[in-house]
Design a protein around this motif. Structure first.
Motif, short mmCIF file in Angstrom:
data_model
loop_
_atom_site.label_atom_id
_atom_site.label_comp_id
_atom_site.label_asym_id
_atom_site.label_seq_id
_atom_site.Cartn_x
_atom_site.Cartn_y
_atom_site.Cartn_z
N LEU A 164 27.23 53.65 36.77
CA LEU A 164 26.88 52.85 37.95
C LEU A 164 28.11 52.62 38.83
CD1 LEU A 164 24.57 50.12 36.36
CD2 LEU A 164 23.89 51.89 38.00
N LEU A 165 29.23 52.28 38.21
CA LEU A 165 30.45 52.01 38.98
C LEU A 165 30.97 53.28 39.65
CD1 LEU A 165 32.21 49.50 36.57
CD2 LEU A 165 31.06 48.98 38.73
N ASN A 166 30.88 54.42 38.97
CA ASN A 166 31.31 55.69 39.58
C ASN A 166 30.42 56.08 40.75
OD1 ASN A 166 33.60 56.22 38.04
ND2 ASN A 166 32.40 57.15 36.39
N ARG A 167 29.12 55.89 40.59
CA ARG A 167 28.20 56.18 41.71
C ARG A 167 28.50 55.28 42.90
NH1 ARG A 167 22.37 56.28 38.76
NH2 ARG A 167 22.70 58.12 37.48
N ALA A 168 28.72 54.00 42.62
CA ALA A 168 29.01 53.04 43.69
C ALA A 168 30.31 53.42 44.40
CB ALA A 168 29.09 51.63 43.12
N LYS A 169 31.31 53.78 43.63
CA LYS A 169 32.59 54.18 44.22
C LYS A 169 32.40 55.40 45.13
CE LYS A 169 37.32 55.35 42.94
NZ LYS A 169 38.24 55.60 41.83
N GLY A 170 31.57 56.33 44.68
CA GLY A 170 31.29 57.52 45.47
C GLY A 170 30.58 57.24 46.77
N LYS A 171 29.87 56.12 46.82
CA LYS A 171 29.15 55.73 48.04
C LYS A 171 30.05 54.97 49.02
CE LYS A 171 24.62 55.66 45.83
NZ LYS A 171 23.44 54.85 45.49
N GLY A 172 31.25 54.64 48.58
CA GLY A 172 32.26 54.12 49.50
C GLY A 172 32.19 52.65 49.84
N TYR A 173 31.89 51.80 48.88
CA TYR A 173 31.98 50.36 49.19
C TYR A 173 33.45 49.99 49.31
CZ TYR A 173 33.30 49.05 44.40
OH TYR A 173 33.97 48.89 43.21
N GLU A 174 33.73 48.87 49.94
CA GLU A 174 35.11 48.46 50.19
C GLU A 174 35.26 46.97 49.92
OE1 GLU A 174 38.16 49.07 53.89
OE2 GLU A 174 36.11 48.55 54.38
N ILE A 175 36.35 46.60 49.27
CA ILE A 175 36.66 45.20 49.00
C ILE A 175 37.67 44.73 50.03
CG2 ILE A 175 37.60 43.55 47.32
CD1 ILE A 175 34.96 44.90 46.49
N VAL A 176 37.37 43.60 50.66
CA VAL A 176 38.28 43.01 51.62
C VAL A 176 38.64 41.63 51.10
CG1 VAL A 176 38.56 42.24 54.00
CG2 VAL A 176 37.19 44.27 53.50
N CYS A 177 39.93 41.37 51.01
CA CYS A 177 40.43 40.08 50.53
C CYS A 177 40.78 39.22 51.75
CB CYS A 177 41.66 40.30 49.66
SG CYS A 177 42.38 38.78 49.05
N ILE A 178 40.18 38.05 51.81
CA ILE A 178 40.45 37.13 52.92
C ILE A 178 41.20 35.93 52.35
CG2 ILE A 178 39.41 35.67 54.70
CD1 ILE A 178 36.99 37.68 54.56
N ILE A 179 42.42 35.75 52.81
CA ILE A 179 43.27 34.66 52.32
C ILE A 179 43.47 33.67 53.46
CG2 ILE A 179 45.50 34.05 51.33
CD1 ILE A 179 45.66 36.96 50.32
N PRO A 180 43.06 32.41 53.28
CA PRO A 180 43.26 31.41 54.33
C PRO A 180 44.75 31.22 54.62
CG PRO A 180 41.73 30.60 52.67
CD PRO A 180 42.33 31.88 52.14
N GLU A 181 45.06 30.94 55.89
CA GLU A 181 46.45 30.75 56.31
C GLU A 181 47.18 29.73 55.45
OE1 GLU A 181 46.29 29.66 60.42
OE2 GLU A 181 46.20 31.74 61.08
N ALA A 182 46.48 28.66 55.08
CA ALA A 182 47.11 27.58 54.30
C ALA A 182 47.65 28.09 52.97
CB ALA A 182 46.11 26.45 54.06
N GLU A 183 46.97 29.06 52.35
CA GLU A 183 47.44 29.60 51.08
C GLU A 183 48.71 30.43 51.24
OE1 GLU A 183 44.58 31.49 48.53
OE2 GLU A 183 43.03 30.05 49.08
#
Length: 79
Positions: free
Chosen positions: A45-64
């Protein structure tokens, strides 16, 4: 910190479940147990998902980052 998963609409329901658990820090064994699958099915499942090109975006608040509440003047220099 906030994680955003882009491209989930490309994934099947099971791929979404596996990806969300993986990106939440779960191991393949933990994912398998949670989804009542074998670890090899989770890997597929994870290999198929990776092949479909999902992307993780990390959002860090300015305060952190220690940037919240400050106004930066373009004319100021660090020197």
């Amino acid at each position: 910190m906030h994680l955003e998963i882009r491209g989930l609409e490309k994934l099947s329901f099971r791929e979404r479940q596996a990806v969300i658990l993986k990106e939440s820090g779960k191991s393949q064994e933990q994912i398998a147990k949670k989804l009542h699958l074998s670890p090899s099915s989770v890997a597929t499942l994870l290999n198929r998902a990776k092949g479909k090109g999902y992307e993780i975006v990390c959002i860090i608040p300015e305060a952190e980052l220690g940037l919240g509440g400050f106004d930066f003047d373009e004319d100021e220099s660090d020197n």
